[in-house]
Scaffold this motif. Structure first.
Motif, PDB file in Angstrom:
ATOM      1  N   ASN A 251     100.924 -46.681 -19.425  1.00 39.65           N
ATOM      2  CA  ASN A 251     102.118 -46.640 -18.650  1.00 39.65           C
ATOM      3  C   ASN A 251     101.927 -47.033 -17.277  1.00 39.65           C
ATOM      4  O   ASN A 251     100.738 -47.345 -16.723  1.00 39.65           O
ATOM      5  CB  ASN A 251     102.611 -45.021 -18.896  1.00 39.65           C
ATOM      6  CG  ASN A 251     101.491 -44.130 -18.581  1.00 39.65           C
ATOM      7  OD1 ASN A 251     100.841 -44.183 -17.529  1.00 39.65           O
ATOM      8  ND2 ASN A 251     101.193 -43.090 -19.282  1.00 39.65           N
ATOM      9  N   ILE A 252     102.851 -46.585 -16.509  1.00 33.31           N
ATOM     10  CA  ILE A 252     102.980 -47.285 -15.044  1.00 33.31           C
ATOM     11  C   ILE A 252     101.955 -46.191 -14.123  1.00 33.31           C
ATOM     12  O   ILE A 252     101.404 -46.925 -13.487  1.00 33.31           O
ATOM     13  CB  ILE A 252     104.486 -46.937 -14.484  1.00 33.31           C
ATOM     14  CG1 ILE A 252     105.415 -47.780 -15.276  1.00 33.31           C
ATOM     15  CG2 ILE A 252     104.506 -47.403 -13.230  1.00 33.31           C
ATOM     16  CD1 ILE A 252     106.726 -47.764 -14.959  1.00 33.31           C
ATOM     17  N   GLN A 253     101.941 -44.933 -14.627  1.00 37.66           N
ATOM     18  CA  GLN A 253     100.984 -44.210 -13.967  1.00 37.66           C
ATOM     19  C   GLN A 253      99.523 -44.488 -14.156  1.00 37.66           C
ATOM     20  O   GLN A 253      98.530 -44.031 -13.184  1.00 37.66           O
ATOM     21  CB  GLN A 253     101.145 -42.513 -14.458  1.00 37.66           C
ATOM     22  CG  GLN A 253     102.600 -42.087 -13.845  1.00 37.66           C
ATOM     23  CD  GLN A 253     103.902 -42.555 -14.706  1.00 37.66           C
ATOM     24  OE1 GLN A 253     103.583 -42.980 -15.636  1.00 37.66           O
ATOM     25  NE2 GLN A 253     104.966 -42.317 -14.074  1.00 37.66           N
ATOM     26  N   THR A 254      99.199 -45.169 -15.214  1.00 33.65           N
ATOM     27  CA  THR A 254      97.850 -45.182 -15.492  1.00 33.65           C
ATOM     28  C   THR A 254      97.343 -46.835 -15.132  1.00 33.65           C
ATOM     29  O   THR A 254      96.372 -47.093 -15.587  1.00 33.65           O
ATOM     30  CB  THR A 254      97.457 -44.682 -16.805  1.00 33.65           C
ATOM     31  OG1 THR A 254      98.063 -45.520 -17.846  1.00 33.65           O
ATOM     32  CG2 THR A 254      97.649 -43.264 -16.950  1.00 33.65           C
ATOM     33  N   MET A 255      98.423 -47.431 -14.881  1.00 30.34           N
ATOM     34  CA  MET A 255      98.391 -48.958 -14.731  1.00 30.34           C
ATOM     35  C   MET A 255      97.107 -49.160 -13.981  1.00 30.34           C
ATOM     36  O   MET A 255      96.970 -49.037 -12.732  1.00 30.34           O
ATOM     37  CB  MET A 255      99.375 -49.817 -14.193  1.00 30.34           C
ATOM     38  CG  MET A 255      99.313 -51.353 -14.309  1.00 30.34           C
ATOM     39  SD  MET A 255     100.874 -52.144 -13.893  1.00 30.34           S
ATOM     40  CE  MET A 255     101.782 -51.365 -15.382  1.00 30.34           C
ATOM     41  N   GLY A 256      96.011 -50.000 -14.501  1.00 31.63           N
ATOM     42  CA  GLY A 256      94.680 -50.391 -13.481  1.00 31.63           C
ATOM     43  C   GLY A 256      93.656 -49.431 -13.439  1.00 31.63           C
ATOM     44  O   GLY A 256      92.620 -49.804 -12.924  1.00 31.63           O
ATOM     45  N   LYS A 257      94.040 -48.171 -14.028  1.00 37.19           N
ATOM     46  CA  LYS A 257      92.962 -47.137 -14.066  1.00 37.19           C
ATOM     47  C   LYS A 257      91.861 -47.304 -15.193  1.00 37.19           C
ATOM     48  O   LYS A 257      92.324 -47.369 -16.359  1.00 37.19           O
ATOM     49  CB  LYS A 257      93.558 -45.685 -14.061  1.00 37.19           C
ATOM     50  CG  LYS A 257      94.505 -45.275 -12.787  1.00 37.19           C
ATOM     51  CD  LYS A 257      94.752 -44.104 -12.585  1.00 37.19           C
ATOM     52  CE  LYS A 257      95.452 -43.567 -11.299  1.00 37.19           C
ATOM     53  NZ  LYS A 257      95.794 -42.214 -11.135  1.00 37.19           N
ATOM     54  N   ASN A 258      90.650 -47.111 -14.997  1.00 41.64           N
ATOM     55  CA  ASN A 258      89.878 -46.789 -16.014  1.00 41.64           C
ATOM     56  C   ASN A 258      89.756 -45.427 -16.510  1.00 41.64           C
ATOM     57  O   ASN A 258      90.436 -44.466 -15.744  1.00 41.64           O
ATOM     58  CB  ASN A 258      88.330 -47.179 -15.595  1.00 41.64           C
ATOM     59  CG  ASN A 258      87.939 -46.496 -14.357  1.00 41.64           C
ATOM     60  OD1 ASN A 258      88.099 -45.139 -14.138  1.00 41.64           O
ATOM     61  ND2 ASN A 258      87.056 -46.977 -13.471  1.00 41.64           N
ATOM     62  N   TRP A 259      88.841 -44.999 -17.233  1.00 44.59           N
ATOM     63  CA  TRP A 259      89.067 -43.641 -18.083  1.00 44.59           C
ATOM     64  C   TRP A 259      88.534 -42.522 -16.990  1.00 44.59           C
ATOM     65  O   TRP A 259      89.456 -41.317 -16.816  1.00 44.59           O
ATOM     66  CB  TRP A 259      88.133 -43.492 -19.261  1.00 44.59           C
ATOM     67  CG  TRP A 259      88.020 -42.069 -19.919  1.00 44.59           C
ATOM     68  CD1 TRP A 259      88.810 -41.554 -20.847  1.00 44.59           C
ATOM     69  CD2 TRP A 259      86.992 -41.163 -19.808  1.00 44.59           C
ATOM     70  NE1 TRP A 259      88.343 -40.373 -21.370  1.00 44.59           N
ATOM     71  CE2 TRP A 259      87.346 -40.111 -20.379  1.00 44.59           C
ATOM     72  CE3 TRP A 259      85.952 -41.170 -18.881  1.00 44.59           C
ATOM     73  CZ2 TRP A 259      86.619 -38.786 -20.368  1.00 44.59           C
ATOM     74  CZ3 TRP A 259      85.161 -39.798 -18.910  1.00 44.59           C
ATOM     75  CH2 TRP A 259      85.459 -38.896 -19.439  1.00 44.59           C
ATOM     76  N   GLN A 260      87.462 -42.744 -16.283  1.00 39.73           N
ATOM     77  CA  GLN A 260      87.238 -41.613 -15.541  1.00 39.73           C
ATOM     78  C   GLN A 260      88.218 -41.350 -14.238  1.00 39.73           C
ATOM     79  O   GLN A 260      88.428 -40.507 -13.889  1.00 39.73           O
ATOM     80  CB  GLN A 260      85.677 -42.065 -14.759  1.00 39.73           C
ATOM     81  CG  GLN A 260      85.487 -43.368 -14.225  1.00 39.73           C
ATOM     82  CD  GLN A 260      85.178 -44.321 -15.079  1.00 39.73           C
ATOM     83  OE1 GLN A 260      85.474 -44.161 -16.413  1.00 39.73           O
ATOM     84  NE2 GLN A 260      84.328 -45.308 -14.674  1.00 39.73           N
TER      85      GLN A 260
END
Length: 521
Positions: free
Chosen positions: A175-184
């Motif tokens: 989603n937009i909030q998690t775009m580009g983030k890894n799990w940690q």
């Protein structure tokens, strides 16, 4: 030993729901006071994890016993169980280390996971898990993936595989909030300490759950769950063997090693009963001793009818309770009066009490502290029982309330053996008098021992002409003038300590009407 594989409990489902709700509230940027809710989830997760660990330990112990009895059959499965233990403990302990590191990052080296001060700290989890070059989030990510892959290889039940895979998933929602983030980063970036610790506790709970599922799978391979019996017995399991008149007698009637494919026939007094889940209830309208007797019939594996008799005694009593003042048969206003409350035949943890005209504070099973507020106004203590699952009043008791009696003045000193003692008048060695700093006051009659605070007092001496010479104290201490006069006193001279003013635990100030005569020896 039988190992019963249980589904996810309602309590565990509630914990999971609370966890989801709290995470949602945190995402909405709710007040930091909401973070205290994570402590509730943390405690529940810890209890659930501890219970899972205990159940897993039972299986490990049974593996050890089976290995001793039949090494050839059990050795391979025992070794697999030990491998499961090692990799489960490894991930569990790593999560524990991370919790400690995050809390110490927020609260300092004295930080305590069970008593977090900086729950709202948003930087501690970032530093421990995401700091460039030393963040441990990637290592946790890899450890979870490795553990999940190895543990799923040992689970055969598709439903359990899906649950474990979901619990230990490291996928990041798109989603937009998690775009580009890894799990940690998704899990720990800008995460308050309370939430980060709860996330790690949930991981620990999931690890123990997965460990248990694998152990049950391994157990089934050596028939550890099979129980073969050669004896059937009927049992009556009452909720209580002592019943208050007007209340219900409840008992479960069961047969040991019941075949779940057939329902046993229960007979009471030669009359067949239709009991739901084997629960028998009857209203007890008379007092006395009674016996519930009958028998159970069911078919065994060979189709033969098996009968087992049962018998259970129980007692029906009238409603009653006991309330006793530990000091005497009255209560004192403004004072902490110890009270004992009990009901015959009812466990103390099922007995409650309330009081009018003051406060009644529980201090232990059946133990209370009563503090009446008004002198001369009676108080009533009401005793109730919850022994049968509902609140039933067992009795009311009225106590008179009076003022604390006046204390007695004394001089604190030691006897010839060095034991503390209280001098209250009569002959007194001059050396003991000179060693005393002042006086005290207390109700000390063998039943009560209640200390009072002395505000002031007088000593009255008589000169050679017989004239009274009063001298005022320095609070509860002898004044310098009084001590100087003590030094000049000859043997067999006497003086009096009078007009003692003191305040008791009830807050009332009083002047004692009696004097203490001191004869110098």
């Amino acid at each position: 030993m039988a190992i019963k594989k249980r589904p996810v409990s309602p309590r565990q489902k509630m914990i999971n729901l609370m966890y989801v709700v709290l995470m949602a509230m945190l995402a909405l940027n709710v007040s930091t006071e909401v973070l205290n809710g994570f402590s509730i989830v943390e405690e529940s997760l810890s209890r659930t994890t501890a219970n899972s660990a205990k159940e897993n330990q039972v299986i490990y112990d049974d593996f050890s016993e089976q290995l001793k009895a039949n090494p050839a059959k059990v050795k391979a499965w025992f070794d697999k169980a030990q491998a499961v233990r090692r990799m489960s403990d490894s991930l569990y302990n790593f999560a524990d280390e991370l919790k400690v590191a995050i809390v110490k990052e927020a609260d300092g080296e004295d930080g305590d996971v069970k008593n977090i001060v900086g729950k709202e700290d948003l930087e501690a989890a970032n530093q421990v898990m995401l700091a460039p070059g030393r963040g441990r989030g990637r290592k946790l990510y890899d450890a979870i993936n490795s553990f999940r892959e190895r543990i799923l290889a040992m689970v055969t039940d598709p439903t359990q595989k899906a649950i474990i895979s979901s619990n230990l998933s490291t996928d990041v929602p798109h989603n937009i909030q998690t775009m580009g983030k890894n799990w940690q980063e998704y899990m720990f970036e800008d995460m308050p300490v309370a939430a980060a610790v709860t996330l790690l506790s949930k991981l620990q709970s999931d690890v123990r759950y997965a460990e248990g599922e694998v152990l049950h799978t391994l157990v089934s391979n050596i028939d550890l769950k099979d129980i073969r019996v050669n004896s059937l017995n009927a049992f009556v399991i009452p909720n209580s063997q002592t019943i208050v008149r007007g209340d219900k007698f409840s008992a479960h009637i069961v047969m040991a090693a019941v075949d779940t494919t057939q329902v046993p026939e229960i007979y009471i007094g030669n009359r067949k009963m239709n009991l739901k889940d084997g629960l028998y209830e009857t209203v007890c309208s008379r007092t006395g001793d009674f016996t519930l007797a009958g028998y159970i019939e069911m078919l065994n594996g060979n189709g033969e009818r098996v009968r087992r008799d049962f018998s259970q005694k129980y007692t029906v009593v009238d409603p009653s309770a006991t309330v006793s003042a530990d000091l005497m048969n009255m209560l004192y206003a403004g004072y902490s009066n110890p009270i004992s409350v009990s009901v015959p035949g009812v466990p103390l943890n099922k007995v409650t009490a309330t009081m009018t005209g003051g406060t009644l504070q529980p201090v232990g099973p059946g133990r209370y502290i009563a503090r009446p507020t008004a002198i001369g106004k009676d108080v009533t203590i009401t005793v109730s029982s919850t022994n049968t699952g509902r609140v039933q009043q067992m009795g009311q008791f009225t106590f008179r309330v009076r003022k604390l009696p006046d204390p007695t003045a004394y001089i604190a000193m030691a006897d010839e053996h060095g034991n503390p003692t209280r001098y209250k008048g009569g002959g007194l060695p001059k050396a003991s008098l000179m060693a005393a700093d002042g006086i005290g006051a207390a109700i000390d009659d063998g039943i009560l021992d209640i200390g009072f605070r002395v505000l002031s007092f007088e000593t009255v001496f008589f000169d050679n002409m017989g004239n009274a010479v009063p001298m005022v104290s320095d609070g509860d201490k002898f004044s310098d003038r009084q001590k100087t006069t003590f030094r000049r006193l000859a043997r067999n001279r006497r003086f009096y300590i009078s007009r003692v003013t003191a305040v008791g635990p009830d807050g009332l100030q009083r002047t004692l009407p009696t004097s203490m005569e001191v004869i110098v020896k």
